[in-house]
Scaffold this active site. Structure first.
Site, PDB file in Angstrom:
ATOM      1  N   GLY A   1       0.665  -1.352  -0.119  1.00  0.00           N
ATOM      2  CA  GLY A   1       0.042   0.108  -0.054  1.00  0.00           C
ATOM      3  C   GLY A   1       0.902   1.315   0.111  1.00  0.00           C
ATOM      4  O   GLY A   1       1.948   1.094  -0.091  1.00  0.00           O
ATOM      5  N   ASN A   2       0.209   2.363   0.358  1.00  0.00           N
ATOM      6  CA  ASN A   2       1.002   3.827   0.424  1.00  0.00           C
ATOM      7  C   ASN A   2       0.265   4.716   1.387  1.00  0.00           C
ATOM      8  O   ASN A   2      -0.624   4.324   2.118  1.00  0.00           O
ATOM      9  CB  ASN A   2       1.460   4.351  -1.022  1.00  0.00           C
ATOM     10  CG  ASN A   2      -0.078   4.882  -1.538  1.00  0.00           C
ATOM     11  OD1 ASN A   2      -0.751   5.537  -0.885  1.00  0.00           O
ATOM     12  ND2 ASN A   2      -0.577   3.958  -2.565  1.00  0.00           N
ATOM     13  N   TYR A   3       0.971   5.557   1.714  1.00  0.00           N
ATOM     14  CA  TYR A   3       0.724   6.817   2.909  1.00  0.00           C
ATOM     15  C   TYR A   3      -0.653   7.583   2.333  1.00  0.00           C
ATOM     16  O   TYR A   3      -0.888   8.285   3.279  1.00  0.00           O
ATOM     17  CB  TYR A   3       1.787   7.630   3.153  1.00  0.00           C
ATOM     18  CG  TYR A   3       2.773   6.483   4.014  1.00  0.00           C
ATOM     19  CD1 TYR A   3       2.528   5.860   5.101  1.00  0.00           C
ATOM     20  CD2 TYR A   3       4.129   6.750   3.752  1.00  0.00           C
ATOM     21  CE1 TYR A   3       3.593   5.082   5.809  1.00  0.00           C
ATOM     22  CE2 TYR A   3       5.151   6.093   4.468  1.00  0.00           C
ATOM     23  CZ  TYR A   3       4.625   5.103   5.374  1.00  0.00           C
ATOM     24  OH  TYR A   3       5.728   4.305   6.120  1.00  0.00           O
ATOM     25  N   SER A   4      -1.058   7.464   1.428  1.00  0.00           N
ATOM     26  CA  SER A   4      -2.343   8.466   0.870  1.00  0.00           C
ATOM     27  C   SER A   4      -3.354   8.356   2.147  1.00  0.00           C
ATOM     28  O   SER A   4      -3.825   7.038   2.310  1.00  0.00           O
ATOM     29  CB  SER A   4      -2.702   7.887  -0.466  1.00  0.00           C
ATOM     30  OG  SER A   4      -3.861   8.802  -0.685  1.00  0.00           O
TER      31      SER A   4
ATOM     32  N   ALA B   1      -3.593   7.751  -5.296  1.00  0.00           N
ATOM     33  CA  ALA B   1      -2.285   7.205  -5.210  1.00  0.00           C
ATOM     34  C   ALA B   1      -2.482   5.733  -5.633  1.00  0.00           C
ATOM     35  O   ALA B   1      -2.417   4.877  -4.609  1.00  0.00           O
ATOM     36  CB  ALA B   1      -1.525   7.624  -3.970  1.00  0.00           C
TER      37      ALA B   1
END
Ligand code: C5P
Length: 400
Positions: free
Chosen positions: A209-212, A277
Site C-alpha cells: 500500500g502507500n501513505y495516501s 495514489a
C-alpha cells in the site's frame, strides 16, 4: 456584499463565548444582513437580550410564548424565514440536542423546522470538545449536511490551552460569505474522482500500500458537491466519511478494481479528477494462503498495473475534462509536464515533496497547477479544502 439582505437566525447558547456573539451580530448588521437572535435560557445568563435586540433592531426570541401577553412565537415561521442559521457559540449540550432532536427550547425547535443551511461554531472546554460524545454528535450533524465551523486552538476561559475556542467572528463571517459566494459553477455536472491509496494483495493478510490518506480527494469531492455537481467518488481504503447526498461513493481496494469502476463511470461524466495514489505494481501471483516464513530470502514478483488516468485520457471526448495529480520529489515541473502530455490531461496538479506541509497525510497542501496551454500557477500552502476550491474554480472555467 454576499450577506446583504440575507436573513440570518443567530442562535446563542450558554457559553462564555456568548460575549463574542454580540460582535458577530454587529458584523452581520454591518454587512447588510437582517438578523433574528434566538437565545437559549442558559445563553441569557451570559449576555443580556437588551444588548442583542439593540444591535439587531429586533426583539430577541427565547421562549415559546411572551410571558406578559401570551404571544406565541412560531419556530416554524422563523425556521422558514431564515436564509441561514448560525449557532454561535454552540455548547456541547446544544450540539447534543440538535443531533438527537431534543426540542426543549425555542432554538432547537427552530433548528428542526428550518430548511436553511445551518452553521455551527462550537465553543467549549478542550476535554468537552474532545469527548467522544461531542465528536460523535458533530459527526451526526455533519451527516445531516450541517456545516461545522471548527473551533480554534488557544487559551480557553478555563485558562487551559487547547481546541475549543469559538472561531473568531470575522472568520465566521468569511465562512458564510464564502458559502453564499459560491457560484454553483458545477451545477448538474457529473464528476468522477479517484481518491486514497490502493492495496495490492500479497496473500490473505498482507498487501502493498502507500501513505495516501484520501484527504485531498475527499476535499475535492466535497468542493465539487458544494458547487452543485453530482460526484462519483471512487476511493481506496481510507478512514474518511462523506457528508453529502450528492456524493456517490464507491469503495474499492486494488488498482484493478479502481480501474474497472473508473472506466465504467467515465463515459457519462463531464469531468474526472484522478487524485488517487494508485500502486504502479501488484504481486503477479497473490497467494491464496498465508505465506509462511522460511530462512531463505523471499522474492515477490510484481507486474505493472494499468494506468487509470492514461486509459481515461485515451477514451476522453472533446466535451470531457481530465485532471491529474503528480507527486514529485525531483525535477518536479518537467516530470509533471511529461505526465500531463502522456496521459492526455487538461491540467495537472503538482505537489512537490520538496515543499514543507505538502502531500501525504498533511491537512495542508502546496500545489502548482500546470495547464495544457502551458500556463503554470503556483499557489500558497493552504488547507486541503481551500486547495480543492482553487482546483474546482479552474475546472469550472474549463466547463463553461
Ligand atoms: O504516473 P504517476 O503515477 O505519477 O501519475 C500520477 C497521476 O496518474 C495521478 O493523477 C494518479 O491518480 C494517476 N494514476 C492513475 N493510475 C495509475 C497511476 C497513476 O490513475 N495506475
Amino acid at each position: 456584499m454576499m450577506l446583504k439582505g440575507k436573513k440570518i437566525v443567530l442562535g446563542i447558547t450558554g457559553s462564555i463565548a456568548a460575549y463574542k456573539a454580540a460582535y458577530l451580530l454587529r458584523l452581520f448588521i454591518k454587512k447588510g444582513a437582517e438578523v433574528q437572535v434566538v437565545i437559549t435560557p442558559a445563553g441569557k445568563e451570559f449576555i443580556t437580550p437588551v444588548t442583542l435586540s439593540a444591535l439587531s433592531g429586533k426583539p430577541v426570541v427565547s421562549e415559546f410564548f411572551t410571558a406578559n401577553d401570551g404571544t406565541w412565537h412560531s419556530h416554524v415561521d422563523l425556521g422558514l424565514w431564515a436564509d441561514a442559521m448560525v449557532i454561535a457559540p454552540a455548547t456541547a449540550s446544544t450540539i447534543g440536542k440538535m443531533a438527537h432532536g431534543v426540542a426543549d427550547n425555542m432554538l432547537i425547535t427552530c433548528y428542526l423546522s428550518s430548511k436553511a443551511p445551518v452553521f455551527i461554531a462550537p465553543a467549549m472546554d478542550l476535554d468537552m470538545f474532545a469527548h467522544p460524545s461531542t465528536q460523535q454528535n458533530l459527526e451526526t450533524l455533519r451527516s445531516y449536511g450541517n456545516y461545522i465551523i471548527e473551533p480554534g486552538i488557544g487559551e480557553l476561559a478555563s485558562h487551559l490551552e487547547g481546541k475549543g475556542r469559538m472561531e473568531e467572528p470575522e472568520r465566521i463571517i468569511e465562512y458564510l460569505e464564502h458559502y453564499f459566494g459560491r457560484r454553483q459553477s458545477l451545477r448538474e455536472k457529473k464528476i468522477v474522482i479517484t481518491a486514497g491509496p490502493t492495496y495490492e494483495k500479497i496473500d490473505p493478510v498482507r498487501f502493498i500500500g502507500n501513505y495516501s490518506s484520501g484527504k485531498m480527494g475527499f476535499a475535492l469531492a466535497e468542493a465539487c458537491a458544494e458547487n452543485g455537481a453530482e460526484v462519483t467518488l471512487i476511493t481506496g481504503p481510507v478512514a474518511l466519511k462523506t457528508h453529502f447526498s450528492s456524493i456517490h461513493r464507491i469503495d474499492v481496494e486494488s488498482a484493478e478494481e479502481m480501474y474497472e469502476a473508473a472506466l465504467k463511470s467515465f463515459p457519462t461524466a463531464d469531468a474526472a479528477i484522478m487524485c488517487a495514489a494508485v500502486a504502479d505494481y501488484s504481486p503477479e501471483a497473490p497467494s491464496d494462503v498465508k505465506i509462511k516464513r522460511t530462512a531463505d530470502d523471499m522474492l515477490l514478483r510484481l507486474k505493472p498495473n494499468k494506468d487509470i488516468a492514461a486509459a481515461l485520457g485515451q477514451m476522453k471526448r472533446d466535451d470531457q475534462i481530465l485532471v491529474g495529480f503528480a507527486l514529485e520529489t525531483n525535477d518536479a515541473v518537467n516530470n509533471a509536464l511529461a505526465k500531463m502530455n502522456k496521459k492526455n490531461l487538461d491540467f495537472i496538479v503538482l505537489n512537490s515533496l520538496e515543499d514543507e506541509g505538502a502531500g501525504f497525510r498533511y491537512d495542508t497542501n502546496k500545489v502548482t497547477i500546470i495547464e495544457k496551454n502551458g500556463c503554470s500557477t503556483e499557489y500558497d500552502s493552504k488547507p486541503k479544502s481551500e486547495v480543492a476550491d482553487d482546483i474546482v474554480e479552474l475546472l469550472s472555467s474549463y466547463m463553461q
